[in-house]
Write a protein that holds these residues in place. Structure first.
Motif, PDB file in Angstrom:
ATOM      1  N   THR A 216       0.839  -1.194   0.000  1.00 56.10           N
ATOM      2  CA  THR A 216       0.000   0.000   0.000  1.00 56.10           C
ATOM      3  C   THR A 216       0.878   1.250   0.000  1.00 56.10           C
ATOM      4  N   VAL A 217       0.275   2.367  -0.387  1.00 55.95           N
ATOM      5  CA  VAL A 217       0.929   3.674  -0.320  1.00 55.95           C
ATOM      6  C   VAL A 217      -0.077   4.649   0.281  1.00 55.95           C
ATOM      7  N   VAL A 218       0.283   5.267   1.394  1.00 60.25           N
ATOM      8  CA  VAL A 218      -0.620   6.223   2.044  1.00 60.25           C
ATOM      9  C   VAL A 218      -0.188   7.642   1.705  1.00 60.25           C
ATOM     10  N   ALA A 219      -1.139   8.567   1.782  1.00 53.62           N
ATOM     11  CA  ALA A 219      -0.849   9.981   1.558  1.00 53.62           C
ATOM     12  C   ALA A 219      -0.300  10.611   2.833  1.00 53.62           C
ATOM     13  N   GLU A 220       0.360  11.740   2.682  1.00 51.31           N
ATOM     14  CA  GLU A 220       0.978  12.394   3.833  1.00 51.31           C
ATOM     15  C   GLU A 220      -0.030  12.820   4.889  1.00 51.31           C
ATOM     16  N   ASP A 221      -1.272  13.073   4.492  1.00 47.67           N
ATOM     17  CA  ASP A 221      -2.272  13.530   5.466  1.00 47.67           C
ATOM     18  C   ASP A 221      -3.276  12.437   5.845  1.00 47.67           C
ATOM     19  N   THR A 222      -3.027  11.183   5.436  1.00 44.44           N
ATOM     20  CA  THR A 222      -3.979  10.101   5.699  1.00 44.44           C
ATOM     21  C   THR A 222      -4.273   9.940   7.185  1.00 44.44           C
ATOM     22  N   PHE A 223      -3.251   9.810   7.998  1.00 44.52           N
ATOM     23  CA  PHE A 223      -3.473   9.524   9.412  1.00 44.52           C
ATOM     24  C   PHE A 223      -3.971  10.748  10.181  1.00 44.52           C
ATOM     25  N   GLU A 224      -3.570  11.930   9.767  1.00 44.83           N
ATOM     26  CA  GLU A 224      -4.105  13.149  10.388  1.00 44.83           C
ATOM     27  C   GLU A 224      -5.618  13.206  10.211  1.00 44.83           C
ATOM     28  N   LYS A 225      -6.077  12.933   8.995  1.00 41.77           N
ATOM     29  CA  LYS A 225      -7.512  12.980   8.719  1.00 41.77           C
ATOM     30  C   LYS A 225      -8.260  11.895   9.484  1.00 41.77           C
ATOM     31  N   LEU A 226      -7.681  10.689   9.548  1.00 43.77           N
ATOM     32  CA  LEU A 226      -8.358   9.593  10.242  1.00 43.77           C
ATOM     33  C   LEU A 226      -8.436   9.836  11.739  1.00 43.77           C
ATOM     34  N   LEU A 227      -7.386  10.364  12.327  1.00 40.96           N
ATOM     35  CA  LEU A 227      -7.414  10.671  13.756  1.00 40.96           C
ATOM     36  C   LEU A 227      -8.473  11.725  14.067  1.00 40.96           C
ATOM     37  N   ALA A 228      -8.545  12.745  13.236  1.00 45.59           N
ATOM     38  CA  ALA A 228      -9.548  13.796  13.441  1.00 45.59           C
ATOM     39  C   ALA A 228     -10.955  13.229  13.318  1.00 45.59           C
ATOM     40  N   PHE A 229     -11.173  12.360  12.327  1.00 46.34           N
ATOM     41  CA  PHE A 229     -12.483  11.747  12.138  1.00 46.34           C
ATOM     42  C   PHE A 229     -12.836  10.843  13.306  1.00 46.34           C
ATOM     43  N   ALA A 230     -11.888  10.016  13.736  1.00 46.60           N
ATOM     44  CA  ALA A 230     -12.138   9.049  14.809  1.00 46.60           C
ATOM     45  C   ALA A 230     -12.545   9.739  16.101  1.00 46.60           C
ATOM     46  N   LYS A 231     -11.954  10.884  16.376  1.00 46.93           N
ATOM     47  CA  LYS A 231     -12.236  11.585  17.631  1.00 46.93           C
ATOM     48  C   LYS A 231     -13.635  12.185  17.678  1.00 46.93           C
ATOM     49  N   THR A 232     -14.329  12.204  16.543  1.00 47.04           N
ATOM     50  CA  THR A 232     -15.700  12.741  16.509  1.00 47.04           C
ATOM     51  C   THR A 232     -16.747  11.649  16.747  1.00 47.04           C
ATOM     52  N   LYS A 233     -16.313  10.377  16.839  1.00 48.98           N
ATOM     53  CA  LYS A 233     -17.258   9.259  16.929  1.00 48.98           C
ATOM     54  C   LYS A 233     -17.215   8.604  18.311  1.00 48.98           C
ATOM     55  N   GLN A 234     -18.372   8.567  18.961  1.00 49.09           N
ATOM     56  CA  GLN A 234     -18.468   7.931  20.272  1.00 49.09           C
ATOM     57  C   GLN A 234     -18.591   6.423  20.152  1.00 49.09           C
ATOM     58  N   ASP A 235     -19.110   5.952  19.011  1.00 45.13           N
ATOM     59  CA  ASP A 235     -19.359   4.520  18.823  1.00 45.13           C
ATOM     60  C   ASP A 235     -18.322   3.881  17.903  1.00 45.13           C
ATOM     61  N   LEU A 236     -17.113   4.413  17.908  1.00 42.46           N
ATOM     62  CA  LEU A 236     -16.109   4.026  16.923  1.00 42.46           C
ATOM     63  C   LEU A 236     -15.745   2.552  16.990  1.00 42.46           C
ATOM     64  N   GLY A 237     -15.856   1.896  15.834  1.00 43.36           N
ATOM     65  CA  GLY A 237     -15.374   0.544  15.674  1.00 43.36           C
ATOM     66  C   GLY A 237     -14.112   0.576  14.836  1.00 43.36           C
TER      67      GLY A 237
END
Length: 387
Positions: A90-111
């Protein structure tokens, strides 16, 4: 520690180098760590890691322990609040994990969170988001009813077609090539089931997360290249393991009739053969021309000698990404993306933007002596060394 990225490797030394380099860049602004678990590769993956990435934690298993156990070993050594299970191809983008961390922190029911996956030619990979393969959903897949009735709610659950590829939302099943979640939840459910060697482990993990009343999400706002099939040759062993994996999931989670069991056995056998033949190496067509996106005249000269073809070099940054060379390039052109010149995100954007134009793509990783890529998701990739 915010994030631990677990990469399980088996005999994909060059794809692994490209992957780890992209992950390093994506963690540059994040408190994170990379853990590479090698399942007794016979190439020089381990040696490459020690030389190229001495600060990355490397775990070298004495045998091929399979996907579930290999990843469980990696997570056991992780210290991040979140983990990302990531394939080495795989190849990830430079902002992939920044975006995912920000998204994850908005979810109370995160799986589990998955992202938009494309193959080496820029085509969307539908397994990025799926439904639970219940007997009925499996039937619609086996009979290809989801293709015949793509807008019908009854037939389009296998690939979670209630969401488009460019729409974030809840889905049931995510693919093991990229799974982002809290480490605490992973440990709570016991990680991957080690009774399954590979192939249905991601379905099983996703399903057990749902049973904990958590929500799995497909997140479309970052795109990751997944070259696919690099760690597994589609031979008879692959076919048997694929059958065993699907049987494992149904025995574990569903009570089914004898009739359905026979039907699924036939269906699994059929798809195993299809996958096996899809994975066979096809005759590689030589590109008609090459377009190098770089500002390195030295790289242009080296590639011209190796490829025995005139290389057209283009500095997109000077031309603000609107380039006459791209517009005039014809079908059969291979576009070479120099990572010393373009970021991984820029390279991914170009591949995705130009999909279905008849181009092929290779990436030259920063400070590396090779270019690598894959023309489609049903065959192994191609490596060209730069001496």
């Amino acid at each position: 520690m915010q994030l631990s990225v677990i990469i399980l490797n088996y005999n994909v030394r060059y794809f692994l180098e490209l992957c780890v380099l992209s992950v390093q860049n994506a963690l540059s602004t994040i408190e994170g760590e990379i853990i590479v678990v090698d399942n007794n590769s016979s190439d020089d993956s381990g040696e490459m890691m020690k030389i190229r990435f001495p600060n990355v934690k490397l775990i070298e298993n004495a045998a091929n322990l399979g996907f579930p156990k290999g990843n469980n070993i990696g997570v056991d050594q992780a210290t991040g609040d979140y983990i990302c299970i990531l394939n080495p191809d795989t190849v990830v983008a430079e902002d992939t994990f920044e975006k995912l961390l920000a998204f994850a922190k908005t979810k109370q029911d995160l799986g589990i969170v998955g992202c938009k996956l494309i193959d080496g030619a820029g085509n969307f990979l539908p397994e990025s988001k799926r439904g639970v393969p219940t007997p009925w959903v499996a039937f619609t897949k086996v009979m290809s009813l989801y293709k015949v009735f793509p807008k019908s709610e009854w037939f389009n659950k296998y690939y979670a077609q209630h969401l488009s590829e460019n729409q974030t939302g809840k889905v049931d099943i995510l693919v093991g090539a990229f799974m982002f979640m809290k480490r605490e939840l992973y440990l709570e459910i016991g990680g991957f089931d080690e009774n399954c060697f590979m192939y249905s482990d991601d379905i099983d993990l996703s399903y057990r997360v749902l049973q904990k009343e958590k929500a799995n999400y497909y997140f479309h706002e970052t795109t990751v290249i997944h070259y696919k099939g690099e760690s597994t040759i589609k031979d008879g062993t692959y076919m048997r393991r694929f059958q065993d994996a699907m049987n494992f999931f149904y025995r574990k989670h569903f009570k089914v009739s004898v009739f359905f069991s026979v039907f699924m056995k036939i269906g699994i056998l059929f798809f195993s053969f299809v996958k096996m033949f899809q994975g066979r190496q096809k005759i590689k067509k030589t590109p008609n021309s090459y377009l190098l996106l770089s500002n390195s005249v030295d790289l242009e000269k080296k590639l011209s000698l190796i490829l025995q073809n005139k290389i057209v070099i283009s500095d997109l940054k000077k031309e603000k990404m609107v380039n006459s060379s791209l517009q005039s390039s014809k079908k059969g052109t291979e576009i070479i993306l120099d990572n010393n010149f373009l970021s991984f995100k820029e390279s991914i954007d170009i591949i995705e933007l130009l999909k279905n134009r008849g181009f092929t793509y290779k990436i030259v990783p920063k400070n590396a002596c090779f270019l690598i890529g894959s023309d489609n998701s049903n065959e192994r990739g191609e490596l060209i060394k730069i001496e």
